[in-house]
Write a protein that holds these residues in place. Structure first.
Motif, PDB file in Angstrom:
ATOM      1  N   PRO A   1      -3.007   3.429   1.912  1.00 55.47           N
ATOM      2  CA  PRO A   1      -1.539   3.320   1.887  1.00 55.47           C
ATOM      3  C   PRO A   1      -1.106   1.996   2.541  1.00 55.47           C
ATOM      4  O   PRO A   1      -1.705   1.534   3.503  1.00 55.47           O
ATOM      5  N   VAL A   2      -0.054   1.355   1.983  1.00 53.04           N
ATOM      6  CA  VAL A   2       0.441   0.064   2.478  1.00 53.04           C
ATOM      7  C   VAL A   2       1.393   0.327   3.634  1.00 53.04           C
ATOM      8  O   VAL A   2       2.333   1.118   3.513  1.00 53.04           O
ATOM      9  N   SER A   3       1.147  -0.382   4.744  1.00 48.15           N
ATOM     10  CA  SER A   3       2.025  -0.174   5.898  1.00 48.15           C
ATOM     11  C   SER A   3       3.326  -0.962   5.704  1.00 48.15           C
ATOM     12  O   SER A   3       3.405  -1.900   4.908  1.00 48.15           O
TER      13      SER A   3
END
Length: 135
Positions: free
Chosen positions: A17-19
């Motif tokens: 998941p992209v922060s």
């Protein structure tokens, strides 16, 4: 025995998941690059317009009437400048002769023309002083 290993080409590794902070950095970088690209495009447009203007000016040749008018204006300007120089020369020349200085030197009755000089001091002879005594 023959082993058949079938590779699944459609499979991809699941992405992390992209922060939010990483996504903000990516967005900022994309915005900066878009601004730079727009500026570069405007610079290219300005350069092409300047090139077109220069080509149009180079294509325009001066007409003979324009050249004649320029030459006449240049001739008039040179005449006026010559007149101005003549007037300046007339303004600089003196109209009268400046008087020479006249000085009176000492108690003399004659006048001397020229620079003032101090009169020379007379040398006195150094003789012993004689006194008379009455006795």
């Amino acid at each position: 025995m023959k082993l058949h290993h079938k590779i699944n080409h459609g499979w991809q590794r699941p992405s992390d998941p992209v922060s939010e902070t990483y996504q903000r950095e990516v967005d900022r970088s994309v915005e900066k690059s878009e601004v730079k690209w727009r500026r570069a495009q405007k610079a290219v447009e300005r350069a092409t317009k300047a090139k077109e203007r220069a080509e149009r000016r180079a294509a325009e040749k001066p007409t003979p009437t324009l050249l004649a008018a320029q030459e006449a204006a240049r001739r008039l300007l040179l005449q006026r400048l010559d007149e101005l120089r003549q007037i300046e020369v007339l303004m600089r020349t003196p109209t009268h002769v400046p008087p020479t200085a006249v000085h009176r030197t000492g108690r003399q009755d004659r006048l001397e023309v020229g620079q003032y000089r101090k009169p020379r001091k007379r040398k006195t002879s150094k003789q012993p002083v004689k006194t008379r005594r009455s006795s």
